[in-house]
Write an enzyme that holds these catalytic residues in place. Structure first.
Site, PDB file in Angstrom:
ATOM      1  N   ARG A 292       0.853  -1.190   0.000  1.00  0.00           N
ATOM      2  CA  ARG A 292       0.000   0.000   0.000  1.00  0.00           C
ATOM      3  C   ARG A 292       0.895   1.249   0.000  1.00  0.00           C
ATOM      4  O   ARG A 292       1.643   1.475   0.950  1.00  0.00           O
ATOM      5  CB  ARG A 292      -0.902   0.027   1.235  1.00  0.00           C
ATOM      6  CG  ARG A 292      -1.853  -1.164   1.353  1.00  0.00           C
ATOM      7  CD  ARG A 292      -2.997  -1.064   0.368  1.00  0.00           C
ATOM      8  NE  ARG A 292      -3.787  -2.282   0.304  1.00  0.00           N
ATOM      9  CZ  ARG A 292      -4.822  -2.566   1.086  1.00  0.00           C
ATOM     10  NH1 ARG A 292      -5.184  -1.700   2.011  1.00  0.00           N
ATOM     11  NH2 ARG A 292      -5.482  -3.688   0.931  1.00  0.00           N
TER      12      ARG A 292
ATOM     13  N   GLU B 214       0.561   4.211   0.747  1.00  0.00           N
ATOM     14  CA  GLU B 214      -0.105   5.264   1.523  1.00  0.00           C
ATOM     15  C   GLU B 214       0.918   5.944   2.418  1.00  0.00           C
ATOM     16  O   GLU B 214       1.630   5.269   3.157  1.00  0.00           O
ATOM     17  CB  GLU B 214      -1.218   4.667   2.392  1.00  0.00           C
ATOM     18  CG  GLU B 214      -2.316   3.968   1.598  1.00  0.00           C
ATOM     19  CD  GLU B 214      -3.314   3.274   2.512  1.00  0.00           C
ATOM     20  OE1 GLU B 214      -3.007   3.126   3.715  1.00  0.00           O
ATOM     21  OE2 GLU B 214      -4.386   2.882   2.026  1.00  0.00           O
TER      22      GLU B 214
ATOM     23  N   ARG C 181      -0.429   2.101  13.195  1.00  0.00           N
ATOM     24  CA  ARG C 181      -1.098   0.867  12.778  1.00  0.00           C
ATOM     25  C   ARG C 181      -1.037   0.609  11.272  1.00  0.00           C
ATOM     26  O   ARG C 181      -1.690  -0.295  10.771  1.00  0.00           O
ATOM     27  CB  ARG C 181      -2.551   0.862  13.244  1.00  0.00           C
ATOM     28  CG  ARG C 181      -3.437   1.910  12.608  1.00  0.00           C
ATOM     29  CD  ARG C 181      -4.863   1.749  13.085  1.00  0.00           C
ATOM     30  NE  ARG C 181      -5.815   2.467  12.240  1.00  0.00           N
ATOM     31  CZ  ARG C 181      -7.102   2.176  12.174  1.00  0.00           C
ATOM     32  NH1 ARG C 181      -7.585   1.171  12.868  1.00  0.00           N
ATOM     33  NH2 ARG C 181      -7.902   2.868  11.399  1.00  0.00           N
ATOM     34  N   HIS C 182      -0.237   1.434  10.544  1.00  0.00           N
ATOM     35  CA  HIS C 182      -0.141   1.260   9.105  1.00  0.00           C
ATOM     36  C   HIS C 182       1.279   0.921   8.673  1.00  0.00           C
ATOM     37  O   HIS C 182       2.251   1.444   9.226  1.00  0.00           O
ATOM     38  CB  HIS C 182      -0.586   2.536   8.374  1.00  0.00           C
ATOM     39  CG  HIS C 182      -2.054   2.771   8.400  1.00  0.00           C
ATOM     40  ND1 HIS C 182      -2.663   3.530   9.382  1.00  0.00           N
ATOM     41  CD2 HIS C 182      -3.051   2.346   7.585  1.00  0.00           C
ATOM     42  CE1 HIS C 182      -3.970   3.559   9.166  1.00  0.00           C
ATOM     43  NE2 HIS C 182      -4.235   2.847   8.078  1.00  0.00           N
TER      44      HIS C 182
ATOM     45  N   GLU D 159      -9.791  -2.412  13.369  1.00  0.00           N
ATOM     46  CA  GLU D 159     -10.152  -3.358  12.315  1.00  0.00           C
ATOM     47  C   GLU D 159      -8.995  -4.297  12.007  1.00  0.00           C
ATOM     48  O   GLU D 159      -7.857  -3.874  11.858  1.00  0.00           O
ATOM     49  CB  GLU D 159     -10.532  -2.579  11.054  1.00  0.00           C
ATOM     50  CG  GLU D 159     -10.761  -3.441   9.829  1.00  0.00           C
ATOM     51  CD  GLU D 159     -10.391  -2.722   8.545  1.00  0.00           C
ATOM     52  OE1 GLU D 159      -9.862  -3.389   7.644  1.00  0.00           O
ATOM     53  OE2 GLU D 159     -10.606  -1.497   8.460  1.00  0.00           O
TER      54      GLU D 159
ATOM     55  N   SER E 113     -11.482  -7.006   6.706  1.00  0.00           N
ATOM     56  CA  SER E 113     -12.547  -6.367   5.948  1.00  0.00           C
ATOM     57  C   SER E 113     -12.975  -7.329   4.851  1.00  0.00           C
ATOM     58  O   SER E 113     -12.124  -7.953   4.200  1.00  0.00           O
ATOM     59  CB  SER E 113     -12.054  -5.053   5.334  1.00  0.00           C
ATOM     60  OG  SER E 113     -13.116  -4.368   4.699  1.00  0.00           O
TER      61      SER E 113
ATOM     62  N   ARG F  29      -1.383  -6.807  12.183  1.00  0.00           N
ATOM     63  CA  ARG F  29      -2.337  -6.099  13.041  1.00  0.00           C
ATOM     64  C   ARG F  29      -3.032  -7.058  14.001  1.00  0.00           C
ATOM     65  O   ARG F  29      -3.307  -6.709  15.154  1.00  0.00           O
ATOM     66  CB  ARG F  29      -3.358  -5.339  12.200  1.00  0.00           C
ATOM     67  CG  ARG F  29      -4.083  -4.275  13.010  1.00  0.00           C
ATOM     68  CD  ARG F  29      -5.023  -3.449  12.176  1.00  0.00           C
ATOM     69  NE  ARG F  29      -4.334  -2.528  11.283  1.00  0.00           N
ATOM     70  CZ  ARG F  29      -4.949  -1.621  10.529  1.00  0.00           C
ATOM     71  NH1 ARG F  29      -6.279  -1.526  10.564  1.00  0.00           N
ATOM     72  NH2 ARG F  29      -4.260  -0.827   9.730  1.00  0.00           N
TER      73      ARG F  29
END
Length: 608
Positions: A382, A384, A390-391, A533, A536, A582
């Site tokens: 990712r 991002e 948490r990323h 989360e 998903s 996670r």
């Protein structure tokens, strides 16, 4: 022709010029012409006078041959005597040097264990021989072995001299044991052996042979508290040859207080940090810069053995349920889900991207190719620029996809069973690992129920509103609201693990099946641990017309091969994607996902 006197004058003048040029360090080419002219004049002088140019030779003195011979003999004797004395002194000095060097070498060899059977450096292990040595794992050292001789290998974590003895702590994986060695010449434990052990660099790899004894008091600093080893042999396998960036004792110190597990992560810290009690600890960035050392701590050994067990348990249940493992490509044309946060690369002149998800491939394999039940484990990327706790830019995805007969609750039931199987398995198989983590990173055991608590998205939003938070039923949940909702659910239902169903359609990927009763909702769900989360998923669209309609609504141009795969019939199906790091982070109550990643990759870290 000039006279001899005139030639002499010219030669003298030229000689003076040459001397001056040499004194001035002029290049030869500047005064070579004077030299050649002077040589020609000397030739003329000899032709004119019949003699070489130069001062007349000095008259030789008549020698007293007898006296000279006698004096020469005496000088020879003196020189010979001096030479003999000098040679004797040099030989004596060399002998002393050799004796001194031999003593120093013998002393060094003795301290290094050369010639000793019970201590010293081992030859380089190059797989040349196989012996009949029997090894014992440190974790297996118990009082039942009292009196027996055992051989162990591990890191030299601590070496402490006490009078004529030395105490050591040896570590292998997450287990430690104390070794004791005191000088005893009758038993072959020499002072040299004590000095050798005490002088080895910390974190060297050593082989220790010793007799198992039960100490009068438990050794609280070691995992094997009820035994210690009376050292009889101590060999170094590999020396630690550079200074440690931090001390292992500091890296193992328990956390002080509880950090937040959400919010920004600044990624800057000091090498060594001071606690309120004055003791030192090591910052996360420093740990990550030297990850190969940080991973040696018992807590990290526990974390990643637990993480490995999650993978074992994940596969175990799914294989039992008839799933097959799919190895999906990690390089794609375009992006996995139509998003922009992808890492791009040149693929032989084409633009490719690293996969954000195996979503499209697992759908094709499960629903279109007819494998019906598939799972994928592997890296997910990712792009991002999320500098949070948490990323990560690369994490390990555990994905599954399965066909459904009538209702996507079939998928939800499977996920519920899967997570309970994982949680039960960790609590059963990883007791020592959990305690090793808890000793450094205190946490409360995860509370969960069977079956898993299920809420609708609307019910979750209602709980937030009851707590005074503005949250609409069709608005996406912020990280803060997710965390608060986790606290509210834990307080009301007594569980840290739950899932919510029926998310708004606008906040889910284009391939999500819309809810048949409410067009604003979808057949989708998220699972949560401690308010964050960890999964998903949704029922997927399996017909071409609806798939194209939803892609158009999102402004996504679908891959032709993807659309074509649904044109020859596709089974109804659903699934989801789990973030492994996670799950481990939240199960263990860790404050930062980087602590659950072997070698984290975030927007600021690409090494080691």
């Amino acid at each position: 022709m000039a006279s001899a006197e005139e030639i002499t004058a010219q030669i003298t003048e030229l000689g003076d010029k040459i001397k001056q040029a040499k004194a001035d360090k002029q290049p030869k080419e500047l005064w070579d012409e004077h030299l050649q002219k002077m040589l020609q004049l000397k030739i003329q002088f000899k032709e004119l006078t019949g003699k070489d140019f130069g001062p007349p030779p000095k008259p030789k003195k008549e020698k007293n041959v007898g006296a000279i011979t006698e004096a020469s003999d005496k000088n020879k004797e003196k020189r010979a005597k001096k030479a003999a004395e000098k040679a004797a002194k040099a030989a004596k000095k060399e002998q002393q040097r050799l004796e001194r060097a031999a003593r120093e070498k013998a002393k060094a060899d003795k301290l290094a264990g050369v010639g000793a059977d019970n201590f010293g450096d081992l030859p380089l292990i190059r797989s040349q021989v196989v012996t009949d040595k029997i090894w014992t794992e440190i974790q297996d050292l118990t009082p039942s072995l009292q009196g027996k001789s055992v051989l162990i290998r591990g890191f030299l974590q601590v070496s402490r001299s006490v009078g004529k003895g030395v105490f050591v702590k040896i570590r292998s994986t997450m287990f430690t044991v104390q070794g004791v060695c005191f000088q005893d010449d009758k038993k072959g434990i020499s002072q040299a052996m004590i000095k050798y052990i005490a002088g080895l660099p910390i974190e060297s790899i050593v082989d220790l042979k010793g007799t198992v004894t039960v100490p009068e008091q438990p050794v609280d600093s070691c995992t094997q508290k009820m035994v210690e080893l009376q050292i009889t042999t101590f060999k170094c396998v590999t020396k630690s040859i550079q200074a440690m960036p931090f001390q292992m004792e500091d890296a193992m110190r328990p956390d002080e207080g509880k950090e937040s597990d959400v919010g920004a992560y600044e990624a800057n810290d000091e090498l060594i940090q001071k606690r309120s009690d004055g003791m030192a600890t090591v910052g996360l960035e420093t740990r990550l810069d030297h990850r190969w050392i940080d991973l040696r701590t018992p807590a990290n050994q526990g974390i990643f053995r637990i993480e490995s067990m999650v993978g074992v348990l994940f596969r175990e249940l799914l294989v039992k349920k008839g799933f097959i493992e799919l190895h999906s490509p990690k390089m794609l044309r375009g992006s996995s889900e139509g998003g922009a946060d992808v890492f791009t690369l040149d693929y032989f002149g084409q633009t490719a991207s690293l996969a954000m998800s195996p979503q499209l491939q697992k759908q094709q394999a499960c629903a279109c190719a007819g494998f019906e039940k598939v799972f994928v484990t592997g890296p997910v990327f990712r792009a991002e620029n999320s500098n949070t706790r948490r990323h990560l830019c690369e994490f390990t995805g555990f994905d599954l996809e399965m066909v459904i007969k009538e209702h996507y609750d079939e998928v939800l039931d499977l996920f519920s069973e899967l997570f309970i199987h994982i949680f039960d398995g960790l609590n059963k198989h990883c007791k020592r690992e959990l305690e090793a983590v808890r000793e450094q990173h205190p946490f409360e055991d995860l509370r969960y129920c069977n079956p898993t608590l299920k809420l609708t998205y609307a019910e979750g939003c209602a709980l937030l509103r009851e707590a005074g938070v503005e949250q609409g039923d069709y608005e996406d949940l912020s990280t803060e609201n997710e965390k608060l909702l986790g606290d509210l659910v834990a307080e009301k239902y007594g569980t840290d693990f739950f899932f919510m169903d029926k998310y708004p359609l606008d906040v889910r990927p284009f391939y999500t099946m819309p809810d048949p009763q409410n067009p604003k909702l979808s057949n989708s769900y998220d699972f949560f641990i401690r308010g964050q989360e960890i999964l998903s998923g949704a029922q997927r669209i399996h017909t071409v017309d609806l798939l194209e309609e939803r892609a158009k609504a999102w402004g996504i141009e679908l891959e032709e091969s993807y659309v074509d795969s649904f044109k020859n019939g596709a089974l109804p199906h659903g699934g989801g994607g789990i973030g492994l790091e996670r799950v481990v982070m939240l199960f263990l109550g860790l404050p930062n996902i980087r602590k659950a990643s072997w070698f984290p990759r975030d927007p600021k870290r690409l090494a080691p």
